[in-house]
Design a protein around this motif. Sequence first.
Motif, mmCIF file in Angstrom:
data_model
loop_
_atom_site.group_PDB
_atom_site.id
_atom_site.type_symbol
_atom_site.label_atom_id
_atom_site.label_comp_id
_atom_site.label_asym_id
_atom_site.label_seq_id
_atom_site.Cartn_x
_atom_site.Cartn_y
_atom_site.Cartn_z
ATOM 1 N N GLY A 215 0.796 -1.223 0.000
ATOM 2 C CA GLY A 215 0.000 0.000 0.000
ATOM 3 C C GLY A 215 0.825 1.268 0.000
ATOM 4 N N PHE A 216 2.055 1.192 0.499
ATOM 5 C CA PHE A 216 2.915 2.377 0.522
ATOM 6 C C PHE A 216 3.253 2.841 -0.895
ATOM 7 N N ALA A 217 3.204 1.928 -1.850
ATOM 8 C CA ALA A 217 3.577 2.239 -3.235
ATOM 9 C C ALA A 217 2.424 2.827 -4.045
ATOM 10 N N HIS A 218 1.297 3.087 -3.424
ATOM 11 C CA HIS A 218 0.182 3.715 -4.151
ATOM 12 C C HIS A 218 0.700 4.954 -4.894
ATOM 13 N N PRO A 219 0.364 5.108 -6.171
ATOM 14 C CA PRO A 219 1.032 6.133 -6.985
ATOM 15 C C PRO A 219 0.712 7.578 -6.639
ATOM 16 N N THR A 220 -0.434 7.839 -6.019
ATOM 17 C CA THR A 220 -0.794 9.236 -5.742
ATOM 18 C C THR A 220 -1.219 9.404 -4.286
ATOM 19 N N LYS A 221 -0.353 10.069 -3.518
ATOM 20 C CA LYS A 221 -0.727 10.487 -2.172
ATOM 21 C C LYS A 221 -1.153 11.950 -2.286
ATOM 22 N N THR A 222 -2.387 12.279 -1.919
ATOM 23 C CA THR A 222 -2.913 13.608 -2.229
ATOM 24 C C THR A 222 -3.361 14.410 -1.012
ATOM 25 N N MET A 223 -3.310 13.817 0.164
ATOM 26 C CA MET A 223 -3.720 14.554 1.358
ATOM 27 C C MET A 223 -3.050 13.955 2.582
ATOM 28 N N ILE A 224 -2.699 14.823 3.546
ATOM 29 C CA ILE A 224 -2.231 14.349 4.840
ATOM 30 C C ILE A 224 -3.296 14.696 5.874
ATOM 31 N N ARG A 225 -3.617 13.733 6.700
ATOM 32 C CA ARG A 225 -4.494 13.982 7.845
ATOM 33 C C ARG A 225 -3.662 13.810 9.116
ATOM 34 N N LEU A 226 -3.713 14.794 9.984
ATOM 35 C CA LEU A 226 -3.144 14.670 11.323
ATOM 36 C C LEU A 226 -4.290 14.251 12.237
ATOM 37 N N LEU A 227 -4.238 13.022 12.727
ATOM 38 C CA LEU A 227 -5.323 12.467 13.532
ATOM 39 C C LEU A 227 -4.884 12.384 14.992
ATOM 40 N N VAL A 228 -5.713 12.975 15.860
ATOM 41 C CA VAL A 228 -5.355 13.076 17.284
ATOM 42 C C VAL A 228 -6.543 12.628 18.129
ATOM 43 N N PRO A 229 -6.436 11.497 18.840
ATOM 44 C CA PRO A 229 -7.547 11.037 19.673
ATOM 45 C C PRO A 229 -7.648 11.752 21.015
ATOM 46 N N TYR A 230 -6.534 12.319 21.505
ATOM 47 C CA TYR A 230 -6.543 13.035 22.785
ATOM 48 C C TYR A 230 -5.959 14.445 22.585
ATOM 49 N N THR A 231 -4.647 14.605 22.733
ATOM 50 C CA THR A 231 -4.025 15.902 22.475
ATOM 51 C C THR A 231 -2.670 15.694 21.806
ATOM 52 N N ALA A 232 -2.248 16.689 21.042
ATOM 53 C CA ALA A 232 -0.911 16.701 20.436
ATOM 54 C C ALA A 232 -0.638 18.121 19.931
ATOM 55 N N SER A 233 0.643 18.482 19.914
ATOM 56 C CA SER A 233 1.062 19.780 19.389
ATOM 57 C C SER A 233 1.982 19.556 18.195
ATOM 58 N N VAL A 234 1.850 20.426 17.187
ATOM 59 C CA VAL A 234 2.590 20.282 15.926
ATOM 60 C C VAL A 234 3.174 21.632 15.528
ATOM 61 N N ASP A 235 4.367 21.607 14.962
ATOM 62 C CA ASP A 235 4.992 22.832 14.481
ATOM 63 C C ASP A 235 5.933 22.503 13.321
ATOM 64 N N GLU A 236 6.329 23.524 12.579
ATOM 65 C CA GLU A 236 7.322 23.434 11.508
ATOM 66 C C GLU A 236 7.094 22.231 10.584
ATOM 67 N N LEU A 237 5.903 22.157 10.026
ATOM 68 C CA LEU A 237 5.561 21.040 9.140
ATOM 69 C C LEU A 237 6.062 21.333 7.731
ATOM 70 N N ARG A 238 6.699 20.340 7.132
ATOM 71 C CA ARG A 238 7.259 20.453 5.793
ATOM 72 C C ARG A 238 6.906 19.209 4.977
ATOM 73 N N ILE A 239 6.711 19.397 3.665
ATOM 74 C CA ILE A 239 6.530 18.260 2.745
ATOM 75 C C ILE A 239 7.468 18.459 1.570
ATOM 76 N N TRP A 240 8.279 17.435 1.280
ATOM 77 C CA TRP A 240 9.180 17.434 0.134
ATOM 78 C C TRP A 240 8.745 16.348 -0.854
ATOM 79 N N ARG A 241 8.872 16.620 -2.119
ATOM 80 C CA ARG A 241 8.515 15.662 -3.178
ATOM 81 C C ARG A 241 9.760 15.238 -3.947
ATOM 82 N N ARG A 242 9.945 13.923 -4.044
ATOM 83 C CA ARG A 242 11.007 13.376 -4.891
ATOM 84 C C ARG A 242 10.469 12.912 -6.234
ATOM 85 N N GLN A 243 9.232 12.523 -6.245
ATOM 86 C CA GLN A 243 8.572 12.036 -7.474
ATOM 87 C C GLN A 243 7.076 12.250 -7.380
#
Length: 243
Positions: A215-243
């Motif tokens: 499943g990791f090889a699926h050709p098109t990843k088009t969205m990221i979901r940050l899923l949190v059941p309780y609490t979490a903190s996020v900062d400095e998010l980056r996405i890089w594309r190689r292909q």
Amino acid sequence: MTHRLLLVLCCLLLVPAFRLNAAEPTEKWGELIFADDFERTESQELKDEPGNEWTTSSDKTAGGNKQVDLRDGYLFIYTHETANHATSVRHEFQFQNGTLGLKFRLDHERDSLKLNFTDLGCKTVHAGHLFDAVVSPKGVLLEDRKTGVMDLKIRAARAEGKLTKAQQQMLASRKKFFPMPIETGVWHELLVHVDRDVLQATVDGQPMAEFSAPGFAHPTKTMIRLLVPYTASVDELRIWRRQ
């Protein structure tokens, strides 16, 4: 202050540190296609207002109650007591192979942060679920959901209690947990690398998990979901594309 101490301090300042907000990513990470430092404010405090084209699930799963808060230059995510699902904070992107990096903080032992890679155009799975990388105080979980629990046929069989032994064995082979303590109450750096059918995760520069699944090889990843059941903190998010 002695000359020796000054020299030590200067050397420490010059040591190159891994930073997600580096102006130029390393060549192996690819082209930087999205960045968010969450350095902004909200116009009100009653509803989610994450900005920068992020969307959330609060209207659907928490009756519109606020579950996402911009605080002092980072994103705090929590699940409201009336919610019927973990909070989902979503952003579109597109790559086949690439890297997602962020800083995260988990304040309690029960906390976790799930990076759910999706493709809503994939009609063989529920809600576009492809695969997950999950961090918790106990370690990292990598899971192929496209050919596992979110495959529509598998999902139906599970709901009916009709999974065969072969299907149960297959599902067990689609995920792997990598135990390693992750300290609560402090910030950590996470990198998730997607390359063909291999998923890798590093925390604070240390390789923690590597797993291969179709499943990791699926050709098109088009969205990221940050899923949190309780609490979490996020900062400095980056996405890089190689292909």
